[in-house]
Design an enzyme around this catalytic site. Structure first.
Site, PDB file in Angstrom:
ATOM      1  N   CYS A  79      -4.683  -7.027   2.638  1.00  0.00           N
ATOM      2  CA  CYS A  79      -4.825  -6.094   3.761  1.00  0.00           C
ATOM      3  C   CYS A  79      -3.460  -5.795   4.379  1.00  0.00           C
ATOM      4  O   CYS A  79      -2.581  -6.648   4.433  1.00  0.00           O
ATOM      5  CB  CYS A  79      -5.789  -6.629   4.808  1.00  0.00           C
ATOM      6  SG  CYS A  79      -5.103  -7.842   5.931  1.00  0.00           S
ATOM      7  N   GLU A  80      -3.317  -4.549   4.819  1.00  0.00           N
ATOM      8  CA  GLU A  80      -2.015  -4.138   5.347  1.00  0.00           C
ATOM      9  C   GLU A  80      -1.779  -4.615   6.773  1.00  0.00           C
ATOM     10  O   GLU A  80      -0.673  -4.518   7.278  1.00  0.00           O
ATOM     11  CB  GLU A  80      -1.844  -2.612   5.240  1.00  0.00           C
ATOM     12  CG  GLU A  80      -2.717  -1.784   6.145  1.00  0.00           C
ATOM     13  CD  GLU A  80      -2.502  -0.289   5.930  1.00  0.00           C
ATOM     14  OE1 GLU A  80      -2.160   0.097   4.800  1.00  0.00           O
ATOM     15  OE2 GLU A  80      -2.668   0.463   6.900  1.00  0.00           O
ATOM     16  N   HIS A  81      -2.812  -5.129   7.419  1.00  0.00           N
ATOM     17  CA  HIS A  81      -2.630  -5.594   8.794  1.00  0.00           C
ATOM     18  C   HIS A  81      -2.175  -7.045   8.870  1.00  0.00           C
ATOM     19  O   HIS A  81      -1.465  -7.426   9.791  1.00  0.00           O
ATOM     20  CB  HIS A  81      -3.923  -5.425   9.597  1.00  0.00           C
ATOM     21  CG  HIS A  81      -4.360  -4.001   9.697  1.00  0.00           C
ATOM     22  ND1 HIS A  81      -5.668  -3.607   9.580  1.00  0.00           N
ATOM     23  CD2 HIS A  81      -3.636  -2.862   9.868  1.00  0.00           C
ATOM     24  CE1 HIS A  81      -5.740  -2.292   9.683  1.00  0.00           C
ATOM     25  NE2 HIS A  81      -4.524  -1.812   9.851  1.00  0.00           N
ATOM     26  N   HIS A  82      -2.626  -7.875   7.913  1.00  0.00           N
ATOM     27  CA  HIS A  82      -2.318  -9.308   7.976  1.00  0.00           C
ATOM     28  C   HIS A  82      -1.718  -9.854   6.687  1.00  0.00           C
ATOM     29  O   HIS A  82      -1.376 -11.022   6.614  1.00  0.00           O
ATOM     30  CB  HIS A  82      -3.594 -10.102   8.298  1.00  0.00           C
ATOM     31  CG  HIS A  82      -4.309  -9.621   9.517  1.00  0.00           C
ATOM     32  ND1 HIS A  82      -5.313  -8.672   9.463  1.00  0.00           N
ATOM     33  CD2 HIS A  82      -4.142  -9.932  10.821  1.00  0.00           C
ATOM     34  CE1 HIS A  82      -5.748  -8.446  10.692  1.00  0.00           C
ATOM     35  NE2 HIS A  82      -5.060  -9.184  11.536  1.00  0.00           N
ATOM     36  N   GLN A 120      -9.470  -1.011   3.210  1.00  0.00           N
ATOM     37  CA  GLN A 120     -10.520  -0.726   2.224  1.00  0.00           C
ATOM     38  C   GLN A 120     -10.921   0.753   2.220  1.00  0.00           C
ATOM     39  O   GLN A 120     -11.170   1.340   1.163  1.00  0.00           O
ATOM     40  CB  GLN A 120     -11.725  -1.621   2.523  1.00  0.00           C
ATOM     41  CG  GLN A 120     -12.803  -1.551   1.444  1.00  0.00           C
ATOM     42  CD  GLN A 120     -13.979  -2.459   1.755  1.00  0.00           C
ATOM     43  OE1 GLN A 120     -13.814  -3.529   2.332  1.00  0.00           O
ATOM     44  NE2 GLN A 120     -15.173  -2.036   1.377  1.00  0.00           N
ATOM     45  N   HIS A 148     -13.055  -9.855   3.528  1.00  0.00           N
ATOM     46  CA  HIS A 148     -11.696  -9.775   4.063  1.00  0.00           C
ATOM     47  C   HIS A 148     -11.299 -11.132   4.628  1.00  0.00           C
ATOM     48  O   HIS A 148     -11.903 -11.595   5.593  1.00  0.00           O
ATOM     49  CB  HIS A 148     -11.630  -8.710   5.162  1.00  0.00           C
ATOM     50  CG  HIS A 148     -11.820  -7.325   4.631  1.00  0.00           C
ATOM     51  ND1 HIS A 148     -10.824  -6.387   4.649  1.00  0.00           N
ATOM     52  CD2 HIS A 148     -12.884  -6.738   4.044  1.00  0.00           C
ATOM     53  CE1 HIS A 148     -11.268  -5.271   4.090  1.00  0.00           C
ATOM     54  NE2 HIS A 148     -12.523  -5.453   3.722  1.00  0.00           N
ATOM     55  N   CYS A 150      -8.845 -11.880   6.331  1.00  0.00           N
ATOM     56  CA  CYS A 150      -8.355 -11.830   7.715  1.00  0.00           C
ATOM     57  C   CYS A 150      -9.504 -11.903   8.715  1.00  0.00           C
ATOM     58  O   CYS A 150      -9.296 -12.229   9.879  1.00  0.00           O
ATOM     59  CB  CYS A 150      -7.498 -10.590   7.952  1.00  0.00           C
ATOM     60  SG  CYS A 150      -8.364  -9.034   7.776  1.00  0.00           S
TER      61      CYS A 150
END
Ligand code: ZN
Length: 189
Positions: A79-82, A120, A148, A150
């Protein structure tokens, strides 16, 4: 990813290890920055690949215009956030308009987009878009179901939740029967 980029990842990994309070000189960790750099090279190899080109590398003429479905394609993304794993399955269908692509190319195109930092929803769209552009079918349908890390290892810590996203193009948007057939097919494992 060239040598310089791997060197950068190695250096950054050392910094992270120190920052979390580790002794970067202890035996178990000596080669860790190097291993992480190698792992990232693989996990993020999708940036160097072009999904449309992969699909176009094996195109065959056909007069068949029945739905082609490839389901339960496993994928692993981050994931690009975490920068934590997303683990899921992709289900893809398209209706040929004179051309089909090699069946093995569909899982490969999933990996091209999985091996990048992702959310996603975008990954679902990118897969549909690549198929649409590469073989110009009457329609494309893509469903991703994923867990996910995260959400499971941190944050809301909900371990049994999964996220489903979908992208439809062409006839799948216009005629409900196609969407229904696709959904029925992927439900029957
Ligand atoms: Zn995340």
């Amino acid at each position: 990813m060239n040598g310089t980029r791997e060197d950068k990842i190695e250096k950054a990994t050392k910094d992270i290890l120190e920052a979390i309070g580790e002794d970067i000189h202890r035996e178990g960790l000596i080669k860790t920055p190097h291993r992480v750099a190698k792992a990232y090279k693989y996990l993020f190899s999708g940036y160097e690949q072009n999904g449309i080109e992969i699909l176009k590398s094996a195109i065959f003429k056909t007069s068949n215009s029945e739905m082609v479905i490839v389901k339960n394609i496993e994928f692993y993304s981050m994931c690009e956030h975490h920068m934590l794993p997303i683990i899921g399955q992709a289900h893809i269908a398209y209706i040929p308009n004179g051309f089909v692509t090699g069946l093995s190319k569909l899982p490969r195109v999933v990996d091209v987009f999985a091996r990048r930092l992702q959310i996603q929803e975008n990954m679902t769209e990118q897969i549909a878009e690549a198929i649409d552009k590469a073989i110009n079918p009457f329609g494309v349908a893509v469903i991703l179901t994923a867990r996910h890390m995260c959400m499971e290892m941190r944050g809301v810590e909900k371990c049994n939740s999964s996220t489903t996203t979908s992208a439809y193009r062409g006839i799948f948007l216009k005629e409900q029967q196609y969407k229904s057939e696709f959904l029925t097919q992927i439900r029957n494992n």
